[in-house]
Design an enzyme around this catalytic site. Structure first.
Site, PDB file in Angstrom:
ATOM      1  N   GLU A 111       0.834  -1.212   0.000  1.00 18.51           N
ATOM      2  CA  GLU A 111       0.000   0.000   0.000  1.00 18.51           C
ATOM      3  C   GLU A 111       0.867   1.260   0.000  1.00 18.51           C
ATOM      4  O   GLU A 111       0.492   2.283  -0.575  1.00 18.51           O
ATOM      5  CB  GLU A 111      -0.930  -0.021   1.218  1.00 18.51           C
ATOM      6  CG  GLU A 111      -2.003  -1.110   1.103  1.00 18.51           C
ATOM      7  CD  GLU A 111      -2.744  -1.345   2.411  1.00 18.51           C
ATOM      8  OE1 GLU A 111      -2.076  -1.576   3.440  1.00 18.51           O
ATOM      9  OE2 GLU A 111      -3.989  -1.298   2.410  1.00 18.51           O
ATOM     10  N   GLU A 131      -3.418  -9.590   4.124  1.00 16.93           N
ATOM     11  CA  GLU A 131      -4.214  -9.275   5.326  1.00 16.93           C
ATOM     12  C   GLU A 131      -5.295 -10.308   5.603  1.00 16.93           C
ATOM     13  O   GLU A 131      -5.600 -10.619   6.752  1.00 16.93           O
ATOM     14  CB  GLU A 131      -4.836  -7.875   5.194  1.00 16.93           C
ATOM     15  CG  GLU A 131      -3.855  -6.723   5.384  1.00 16.93           C
ATOM     16  CD  GLU A 131      -3.160  -6.287   4.105  1.00 16.93           C
ATOM     17  OE1 GLU A 131      -3.141  -7.069   3.126  1.00 16.93           O
ATOM     18  OE2 GLU A 131      -2.623  -5.168   4.076  1.00 16.93           O
TER      19      GLU A 131
HETATM   20  N1  DAK Z   1       5.155  -7.172  11.355  1.00 16.33           N
HETATM   21  C1  DAK Z   1       6.014  -7.375  12.379  1.00 16.33           C
HETATM   22  N2  DAK Z   1       7.138  -8.075  12.253  1.00 16.33           N
HETATM   23  C2  DAK Z   1       7.397  -8.656  11.053  1.00 16.33           C
HETATM   24  C3  DAK Z   1       6.529  -8.482   9.945  1.00 16.33           C
HETATM   25  C4  DAK Z   1       5.360  -7.681  10.131  1.00 16.33           C
HETATM   26  N3  DAK Z   1       4.501  -7.407   9.147  1.00 16.33           N
HETATM   27  N4  DAK Z   1       7.054  -9.147   8.910  1.00 16.33           N
HETATM   28  C5  DAK Z   1       8.187  -9.687   9.335  1.00 16.33           C
HETATM   29  N5  DAK Z   1       8.404  -9.399  10.630  1.00 16.33           N
HETATM   30  C6  DAK Z   1       9.505  -9.804  11.477  1.00 16.33           C
HETATM   31  C7  DAK Z   1       9.361 -11.263  11.885  1.00 16.33           C
HETATM   32  O1  DAK Z   1       8.488 -11.406  12.983  1.00 16.33           O
HETATM   33  C8  DAK Z   1      10.798 -11.605  12.220  1.00 16.33           C
HETATM   34  O2  DAK Z   1      11.103 -11.075  13.486  1.00 16.33           O
HETATM   35  P1  DAK Z   1      11.813 -12.007  14.646  1.00 16.33           P
HETATM   36  O3  DAK Z   1      10.913 -13.173  14.811  1.00 16.33           O
HETATM   37  O4  DAK Z   1      13.140 -12.353  14.031  1.00 16.33           O
HETATM   38  O5  DAK Z   1      11.896 -11.084  15.834  1.00 16.33           O
HETATM   39  C9  DAK Z   1      11.581 -10.818  11.188  1.00 16.33           C
HETATM   40  O6  DAK Z   1      10.727  -9.776  10.755  1.00 16.33           O
HETATM   41  C10 DAK Z   1      11.967 -11.649   9.993  1.00 16.33           C
HETATM   42  O7  DAK Z   1      10.797 -12.247   9.468  1.00 16.33           O
HETATM   43  P2  DAK Z   1      10.651 -13.809   9.183  1.00 16.33           P
HETATM   44  O8  DAK Z   1      11.521 -14.606  10.085  1.00 16.33           O
HETATM   45  O9  DAK Z   1       9.215 -14.135   9.170  1.00 16.33           O
HETATM   46  O10 DAK Z   1      11.281 -13.888   7.690  1.00 16.33           O
HETATM   47  P3  DAK Z   1      10.903 -14.905   6.529  1.00 16.33           P
HETATM   48  O11 DAK Z   1      11.894 -14.626   5.458  1.00 16.33           O
HETATM   49  O12 DAK Z   1      10.756 -16.317   7.028  1.00 16.33           O
HETATM   50  O13 DAK Z   1       9.439 -14.462   6.018  1.00 16.33           O
HETATM   51  C11 DAK Z   1       7.789 -12.809   5.336  1.00 16.33           C
HETATM   52  C12 DAK Z   1       9.296 -13.172   5.475  1.00 16.33           C
HETATM   53  C13 DAK Z   1       7.721 -11.367   4.902  1.00 16.33           C
HETATM   54  C14 DAK Z   1       7.163 -13.703   4.237  1.00 16.33           C
HETATM   55  C15 DAK Z   1       7.079 -13.071   6.694  1.00 16.33           C
HETATM   56  O14 DAK Z   1       7.803 -12.386   7.700  1.00 16.33           O
HETATM   57  C16 DAK Z   1       5.678 -12.579   6.681  1.00 16.33           C
HETATM   58  O15 DAK Z   1       4.749 -13.260   6.188  1.00 16.33           O
HETATM   59  N6  DAK Z   1       5.447 -11.416   7.274  1.00 16.33           N
HETATM   60  C17 DAK Z   1       4.093 -10.845   7.457  1.00 16.33           C
HETATM   61  C18 DAK Z   1       3.525 -10.330   6.155  1.00 16.33           C
HETATM   62  C19 DAK Z   1       2.127  -9.809   6.341  1.00 16.33           C
HETATM   63  O16 DAK Z   1       1.205 -10.549   6.697  1.00 16.33           O
HETATM   64  N7  DAK Z   1       1.943  -8.499   6.107  1.00 16.33           N
HETATM   65  C20 DAK Z   1       0.630  -7.851   6.275  1.00 16.33           C
HETATM   66  C21 DAK Z   1       0.540  -7.299   7.699  1.00 16.33           C
HETATM   67  S1  DAK Z   1      -0.997  -6.440   8.013  1.00 16.33           S
HETATM   68  C22 DAK Z   1      -2.832   1.064   8.713  1.00 16.33           C
HETATM   69  C23 DAK Z   1      -1.465   0.930   8.534  1.00 16.33           C
HETATM   70  C24 DAK Z   1      -0.916  -0.241   8.092  1.00 16.33           C
HETATM   71  C25 DAK Z   1      -1.744  -1.308   7.843  1.00 16.33           C
HETATM   72  C26 DAK Z   1      -3.109  -1.201   7.974  1.00 16.33           C
HETATM   73  C27 DAK Z   1      -3.676  -0.007   8.432  1.00 16.33           C
HETATM   74  N8  DAK Z   1      -3.414   2.237   9.177  1.00 16.33           N
HETATM   75  C28 DAK Z   1      -2.507   3.364   9.480  1.00 16.33           C
HETATM   76  C29 DAK Z   1      -4.839   2.411   9.322  1.00 16.33           C
HETATM   77  C30 DAK Z   1      -1.120  -2.540   7.385  1.00 16.33           C
HETATM   78  C31 DAK Z   1      -1.511  -3.786   7.778  1.00 16.33           C
HETATM   79  C32 DAK Z   1      -0.689  -4.903   7.332  1.00 16.33           C
HETATM   80  O17 DAK Z   1       0.179  -4.761   6.495  1.00 16.33           O
END
Ligand code: DAK
Length: 257
Positions: A111, A131
């Site tokens: 985004e 999400e």
């Molecule tokens: N949040 C927090 N930490 C995260 C993260 C995230 N989105 N993505 C990665 N990390 C952290 C992991 O927890 C890990 O930390 P430690 O465990 O080492 O402390 C570190 O980064 C490395 O990640 P991985 O070990 O998981 O690394 P991999 O290579 O195995 O996997 C990955 C990479 C990117 C595929 C995986 O980390 C992943 O699936 N991450 C989450 C992706 C995700 O679901 N993103 C959507 C999140 S919800 C708003 C503002 C923003 C938003 C909405 C509203 N407003 C202001 C209203 C946004 C919402 C979202 O984006």
């Protein structure tokens, strides 16, 4: 600022996310700092164009899930709602803004790229709006800006499935402008930006405002806005210089006024 750096390369400002330990996850502080950075580069008359990047690592893996996990609706409506302005400030910078994306651009990271005017992706880039896999929906513009860019059916596929898309797939769906080798990412983004910034800054600002306003309104309101911008430009030195240079068969020297 702790997580956002501003670097300069001549007339280009590079806004660089710097939270690699969390794959540049966007917590409230990062989003606020992006807003601060947007204000700084928008106001600086020396800055003609802007790049938003995470460098050659990851662009941003989304909103900070660890920060959001324990929140309830009132938190999201207040603190998070207020900080969305960081994204909107970036979108409203009256200068060309390019996202230079490598690695993960997921959720809020995708985004963030969408508020930029163009997206240059490296061959390592991965886009997605996962999400739905967390029991939520995109909340920083994904359900609004993505369908306007790639059409509702492709946007719905991305949002409903939560799938990841490689750079070439993102290119095919019209999400990104070009894909380049990762080691050339910044050079290519800067080259594209310089093709824009060599033109007059006021005309660029009007062109950006006209496209963005038009995307958010009906055709005839958009056409009226365009006509006002078009006419306004005839009060600038750049318009006189641009047309005189054409007549005199020379390159124009734009001054941005
Ligand atoms: N949040 C927090 N930490 C995260 C993260 C995230 N989105 N993505 C990665 N990390 C952290 C992991 O927890 C890990 O930390 P430690 O465990 O080492 O402390 C570190 O980064 C490395 O990640 P991985 O070990 O998981 O690394 P991999 O290579 O195995 O996997 C990955 C990479 C990117 C595929 C995986 O980390 C992943 O699936 N991450 C989450 C992706 C995700 O679901 N993103 C959507 C999140 S919800 C708003 C503002 C923003 C938003 C909405 C509203 N407003 C202001 C209203 C946004 C919402 C979202 O984006």
């Amino acid at each position: 600022m702790d997580y956002v750096l501003i670097e300069r390369d001549e007339e280009i400002a590079v806004i660089r996310l710097n939270r690699p330990e969390a794959k540049n996850a966007l917590n409230l502080q990062v989003i606020a700092e992006l807003g601060e950075a947007a204000d700084i580069v928008a106001r600086d008359p020396q800055v003609k164009g802007v790049i938003v990047t995470g460098g050659e690592g990851d662009f941003a893996a989304g909103g900070d899930i660890k920060e959001m996990a324990t929140k309830y609706a009132p938190d999201m409506l207040t603190a998070y709602g207020a900080d969305l302005s960081g994204f909107e400030k970036l979108e409203r910078i009256p200068k060309p803004v390019i996202a230079a994306v490598s690695g993960y651009a997921l959720g809020g990271g995708c985004e963030l790229a969408l508020v930029c005017d163009m997206i240059v992706a490296s061959d390592t880039a991965v886009f997605g709006l996962p999400e739905i896999t967390l029991g939520i929906i995109p909340g920083a513009g994904g359900t609004q800006r993505l369908p306007r860019l790639v059409g509702p059916n492709r946007a719905k596929e991305m949002i409903f499935t939560g799938s990841f898309y490689k750079a070439e797939e993102a290119l095919a769906m019209g999400l990104v402008n070009k894909v380049v080798p990762v080691e050339k990412l910044m050079d290519e983004a800067k080259a594209l930006l310089r093709k824009c910034t060599r033109h007059g800054a006021v005309a660029l600002a009007c062109a950006k405002a006209s496209v963005n306003e038009g995307m958010n309104t009906d055709l005839y309101t958009g056409l009226a806005y365009e006509r006002k911008c078009f006419s306004l430009l005839f009060s600038t030195e750049d318009q006189k210089e641009g047309m005189t240079a054409f007549v005199e068969k020379r390159k124009p020297q734009f001054k941005g006024r």
